[in-house]
Design an enzyme around this catalytic site. Sequence first.
Site, PDB file in Angstrom:
ATOM      1  N   ASP A  34      69.597  83.271  -3.386  1.00 62.04           N
ATOM      2  CA  ASP A  34      69.255  83.284  -1.964  1.00 62.04           C
ATOM      3  C   ASP A  34      67.734  83.232  -1.867  1.00 62.04           C
ATOM      4  O   ASP A  34      67.028  83.379  -2.860  1.00 62.04           O
ATOM      5  CB  ASP A  34      69.821  84.527  -1.266  1.00 62.04           C
ATOM      6  CG  ASP A  34      70.118  84.270   0.215  1.00 62.04           C
ATOM      7  OD1 ASP A  34      71.297  84.332   0.609  1.00 62.04           O
ATOM      8  OD2 ASP A  34      69.161  83.984   0.964  1.00 62.04           O
ATOM      9  N   TYR A 141      72.688  71.662  14.998  1.00 56.22           N
ATOM     10  CA  TYR A 141      73.614  72.115  13.947  1.00 56.22           C
ATOM     11  C   TYR A 141      74.657  71.026  13.665  1.00 56.22           C
ATOM     12  O   TYR A 141      74.888  70.650  12.510  1.00 56.22           O
ATOM     13  CB  TYR A 141      74.281  73.398  14.431  1.00 56.22           C
ATOM     14  CG  TYR A 141      75.284  74.002  13.475  1.00 56.22           C
ATOM     15  CD1 TYR A 141      74.873  74.636  12.315  1.00 56.22           C
ATOM     16  CD2 TYR A 141      76.646  73.969  13.772  1.00 56.22           C
ATOM     17  CE1 TYR A 141      75.795  75.216  11.457  1.00 56.22           C
ATOM     18  CE2 TYR A 141      77.574  74.548  12.926  1.00 56.22           C
ATOM     19  CZ  TYR A 141      77.148  75.176  11.768  1.00 56.22           C
ATOM     20  OH  TYR A 141      78.061  75.746  10.931  1.00 56.22           O
TER      21      TYR A 141
HETATM   22  N1  SER Z   1      80.682  79.631  13.110  1.00 55.20           N
HETATM   23  C1  SER Z   1      79.763  78.543  13.187  1.00 55.20           C
HETATM   24  C2  SER Z   1      78.825  78.712  14.308  1.00 55.20           C
HETATM   25  O1  SER Z   1      79.227  79.279  15.298  1.00 55.20           O
HETATM   26  C3  SER Z   1      80.500  77.250  13.335  1.00 55.20           C
HETATM   27  O2  SER Z   1      80.385  76.510  12.215  1.00 55.20           O
HETATM   28  O3  SER Z   1      77.748  78.260  14.222  1.00 55.20           O
END
Ligand code: SER
Length: 318
Positions: A34, A141
Amino acid sequence: MQRILVTGALGQVGSELVPALRTRYGTDHVIASDIRVAQRGAGDEGPFQLVDCTSQRQIQEAVRRYQIDTIYHLAALLSAVAEQKPQVAWDINMGGLYRTLEVARENRCAVFVPSSIGAFGPNTPTDGTPQDTIQRPTSMYGITKVAGELLCDYYHGRFGVDARGVRYPGIISHVTPPGGGTTDYAVEIFHDAVRHGRYTCFLRPDTRLDMMYMPDAVKAAIELMEADPERLRHRNAFNVTAMNFTPEELAAAIRRHMPGFTIDYGVDPVRQAIADSWPNSIDDSAARAEWGWAPSYDLLSMTADMLSHVSGGMTLTD
Ligand code: SER
């Protein structure tokens, strides 16, 4: 015998995947890594190496030093944090994956890469979302997840890197908090239920999302990496799910154990917008057919197990 490197080992998934891998393959065969040193947990029961996954040299040194043949690349920012810091998210999520794949190519390592329901977007079919479908996510993301899926396919097709992965739904666990995801409410709710008997949810009561309990998330990673490659038609980015529910339905499941539990709502527009752009329920039949995926926990069994762990075995009444 495999020699495994886990990046992001102190995160939500790593904290439970590392012990499971050590039980299966031997403590000294699994190197936790990490960007920070462990206070307790993954790092202190076996070999640990500091690795910043945006540094190809550091990944390379760890792989050569421990003669690694398999990398579980978990280091990444989750959706809500990535939206606050999109430039950092690109560096870590894309840069970290690219460098890991490069090291894997040079050292002939297999790689596990988690993608996510975040790889889908507002024009993806929302119910029974197919394995192969429209992917135009609107969050940073999601963009890094789709690009990551494609990059893994490319490294397999072009260089023969054995890169495999699943699209995880929200993951629920009691060991390490997720930290910065849109599905985090489904973890927080258990802690607040046990501590305060009430929870204020940052998503609307009717927001339906796929979820999975951590033992199933760990099982999915290990079983996919052990699967017969001849059977894998998709290889990367398999849809996997175990349950789907809304905050309202999760609260009702908790109330079966704690009748006095109450929930109210203080909606966070950023996380609500992300959740609204994700599917209600995904179809994981490709994972079931190609490598025998089958989850063990549903909403009721997960809720009972979470409450018993979070409450430390106390008897829960209202
Ligand atoms: N659990 C994740 C998030 O909420 C989804 O990949 O970002």
